[in-house]
Design a protein around this motif. Structure first.
Motif, PDB file in Angstrom:
ATOM      1  N   VAL A  67       0.840  -1.202   0.000  1.00  0.00           N
ATOM      2  CA  VAL A  67       0.000   0.000   0.000  1.00  0.00           C
ATOM      3  C   VAL A  67       0.873   1.249   0.000  1.00  0.00           C
ATOM      4  O   VAL A  67       0.638   2.196  -0.771  1.00  0.00           O
ATOM      5  CB  VAL A  67      -0.943  -0.006   1.221  1.00  0.00           C
ATOM      6  N   PHE A  68       1.899   1.256   0.844  1.00  0.00           N
ATOM      7  CA  PHE A  68       2.801   2.414   0.908  1.00  0.00           C
ATOM      8  C   PHE A  68       3.573   2.588  -0.400  1.00  0.00           C
ATOM      9  O   PHE A  68       3.859   3.717  -0.806  1.00  0.00           O
ATOM     10  CB  PHE A  68       3.775   2.261   2.070  1.00  0.00           C
ATOM     11  N   TYR A  69       3.888   1.476  -1.052  1.00  0.00           N
ATOM     12  CA  TYR A  69       4.584   1.579  -2.347  1.00  0.00           C
ATOM     13  C   TYR A  69       3.700   2.309  -3.359  1.00  0.00           C
ATOM     14  O   TYR A  69       4.157   3.220  -4.060  1.00  0.00           O
ATOM     15  CB  TYR A  69       4.947   0.187  -2.859  1.00  0.00           C
ATOM     16  N   ASN A  70       2.444   1.892  -3.446  1.00  0.00           N
ATOM     17  CA  ASN A  70       1.528   2.537  -4.392  1.00  0.00           C
ATOM     18  C   ASN A  70       1.309   4.012  -4.056  1.00  0.00           C
ATOM     19  O   ASN A  70       1.223   4.862  -4.948  1.00  0.00           O
ATOM     20  CB  ASN A  70       0.183   1.808  -4.406  1.00  0.00           C
TER      21      ASN A  70
ATOM     22  N   LYS B  47       3.317   6.044  -6.722  1.00  0.00           N
ATOM     23  CA  LYS B  47       2.169   6.341  -7.574  1.00  0.00           C
ATOM     24  C   LYS B  47       2.294   5.757  -8.994  1.00  0.00           C
ATOM     25  O   LYS B  47       2.267   6.499  -9.987  1.00  0.00           O
ATOM     26  CB  LYS B  47       1.954   7.850  -7.661  1.00  0.00           C
ATOM     27  N   PRO B  48       2.462   4.439  -9.107  1.00  0.00           N
ATOM     28  CA  PRO B  48       2.488   3.849 -10.449  1.00  0.00           C
ATOM     29  C   PRO B  48       1.114   3.960 -11.111  1.00  0.00           C
ATOM     30  O   PRO B  48       0.091   4.127 -10.425  1.00  0.00           O
ATOM     31  CB  PRO B  48       2.848   2.385 -10.179  1.00  0.00           C
TER      32      PRO B  48
ATOM     33  N   ASN C 287       0.311  -5.215  -6.568  1.00  0.00           N
ATOM     34  CA  ASN C 287       0.294  -4.721  -5.195  1.00  0.00           C
ATOM     35  C   ASN C 287      -1.118  -4.655  -4.635  1.00  0.00           C
ATOM     36  O   ASN C 287      -1.357  -5.015  -3.467  1.00  0.00           O
ATOM     37  CB  ASN C 287       0.943  -3.335  -5.128  1.00  0.00           C
ATOM     38  N   THR C 288      -2.055  -4.219  -5.453  1.00  0.00           N
ATOM     39  CA  THR C 288      -3.448  -4.131  -5.012  1.00  0.00           C
ATOM     40  C   THR C 288      -4.015  -5.518  -4.719  1.00  0.00           C
ATOM     41  O   THR C 288      -4.711  -5.725  -3.719  1.00  0.00           O
ATOM     42  CB  THR C 288      -4.305  -3.435  -6.075  1.00  0.00           C
ATOM     43  N   THR C 289      -3.686  -6.461  -5.597  1.00  0.00           N
ATOM     44  CA  THR C 289      -4.150  -7.843  -5.386  1.00  0.00           C
ATOM     45  C   THR C 289      -3.589  -8.416  -4.094  1.00  0.00           C
ATOM     46  O   THR C 289      -4.317  -9.045  -3.305  1.00  0.00           O
ATOM     47  CB  THR C 289      -3.732  -8.734  -6.576  1.00  0.00           C
ATOM     48  N   ILE C 290      -2.293  -8.205  -3.865  1.00  0.00           N
ATOM     49  CA  ILE C 290      -1.658  -8.698  -2.634  1.00  0.00           C
ATOM     50  C   ILE C 290      -2.332  -8.075  -1.407  1.00  0.00           C
ATOM     51  O   ILE C 290      -2.637  -8.772  -0.423  1.00  0.00           O
ATOM     52  CB  ILE C 290      -0.150  -8.376  -2.636  1.00  0.00           C
ATOM     53  N   ALA C 291      -2.572  -6.763  -1.458  1.00  0.00           N
ATOM     54  CA  ALA C 291      -3.185  -6.080  -0.318  1.00  0.00           C
ATOM     55  C   ALA C 291      -4.586  -6.619  -0.029  1.00  0.00           C
ATOM     56  O   ALA C 291      -4.948  -6.851   1.135  1.00  0.00           O
ATOM     57  CB  ALA C 291      -3.230  -4.576  -0.579  1.00  0.00           C
ATOM     58  N   VAL C 292      -5.381  -6.818  -1.084  1.00  0.00           N
ATOM     59  CA  VAL C 292      -6.752  -7.305  -0.900  1.00  0.00           C
ATOM     60  C   VAL C 292      -6.766  -8.735  -0.371  1.00  0.00           C
ATOM     61  O   VAL C 292      -7.476  -9.046   0.601  1.00  0.00           O
ATOM     62  CB  VAL C 292      -7.534  -7.210  -2.232  1.00  0.00           C
TER      63      VAL C 292
END
Length: 330
Positions: free
Chosen positions: A277-280, A284-285, A295-300
């Protein structure tokens, strides 16, 4: 603050359990309780916690790695010996409980695995204390996971092979069968001493990030390190950390339950959710880029896993609370 989580998780409790094992080998009819040994180990850590800085621990850290390898080799060797001899217990690899308990047990186990293998975040926290961060972090993580794979995996595999579903949270407890040692007494003594010494070293290391945070807030950087102005708050806050953690370990000596709670509420978010989350947020990719979607998939996925693991951990504690009590002699 991760280091403060790690303390009540294992160090004082495991230290007390190993001390109790040594005590019972020497005096099988002894009446001392587990919480007394936890307190004794906590007093030892109260002294060691006063080591001024992480740099002072570089030699202790090396000794800790050697001791970790030593007791892991001893434990794996003992498991192989017991499992292949007639002294070994009957091996039962079946899963206990009904379907509901097994499903929750899987998520509970995932939280414990996250706690066990999530300790790699400790070198990351410590690496950010002093530059250069990237080189130190990479070397620390490589060493951390190399040791973890060699030690935890060898003990887990050999322990489960030797004892099946009767394997205890502290596998050294399985080396005694109704008070009778399954391996030579001197070997059990040696392995427990290795473990106690290693826990003493790693406990001091775990405390350092918390010490750094507290001391930055309450000490005076313009005064000398050993001035009265800096020594008094250092002693107070380091002692308070050890006393709180030791008290929790003595009151709630339930290793597996504590591990699962800390994994669900601490390690899963810190290791798998917050970093991506902090990476995104930081870099800001593009929202259509593979790295953002990954990253979003991993977070969810890990958020869902963390919530279910938290429910499973709390459920397990509520079930065990029926048979457990404060300061239990387990």
């Amino acid at each position: 603050m991760e280091s403060l989580f790690c303390w009540p998780k294992s160090v004082p409790l495991l230290g007390g359990q190993c001390m109790k094992a040594v005590y019972l080998l020497s005096n099988p009819t002894g009446t001392m309780k587990l919480y007394e040994f936890v307190i004794i180990f906590g007093c030892l850590m109260l002294f060691l916690a006063q080591i001024p800085s992480f740099h002072s621990l570089r030699h202790i850290n090396l000794v800790s790695v050697v001791l970790c390898l030593a007791y892991s080799v001893c434990t794996a060797a003992a498991c192989i010996y017991i499992g292949s001899s007639s002294k070994g217990p009957h091996k039962d690899y079946s899963l206990k409980g009904n379907t509901q308990n097994r499903v929750f047990g899987v998520f509970n186990a995932n939280a414990i695995i996250a706690t066990t293998f999530g300790n790699g975040i400790i070198p990351e926290i410590q690496a950010t204390i002093a530059p250069p961060v990237k080189g130190k972090m990479f070397k620390g993580l490589c060493l951390c996971y190399a040791v973890v794979i060699m030690t935890f995996s060898s003990v887990a595999i050999s322990g489960y092979w030797a004892f099946g579903n009767q394997a205890e949270g502290l596998i050294l407890s399985n080396f005694l069968d109704d008070g009778k040692p399954l391996v030579p007494k001197w070997f059990i003594f040696m392995t427990n001493i290795f473990t106690i010494l290693q826990l003493s070293a790693v406990g001091v290391v775990y405390l350092q990030p918390t010490n750094e945070v507290l001391e930055r807030a309450f000490v005076d950087p313009t005064s000398k390190e050993f001035s009265t102005r800096n020594v008094i708050p250092r002693v107070i806050f380091r002692s308070l950390s050890v006393v709180v953690a030791t008290t929790i370990a003595a009151m709630l000596p339930f290793f597996g339950d504590i591990n699962s709670v800390i994994g669900a509420f601490g390690f899963i978010p810190l290791d798998f959710i917050l970093p991506v989350v902090f990476y995104n947020l930081t870099f800001k990719p593009s929202k259509k880029s593979p790295i953002f979607l990954l990253n979003t998939t991993i977070a969810v996925v890990f958020s869902i896993l963390g919530v279910i693991a938290a429910i499973a951990a709390v459920r397990q504690i509520s079930l065990d609370a029926k048979s457990y009590r404060l300061f239990a002699n387990v």
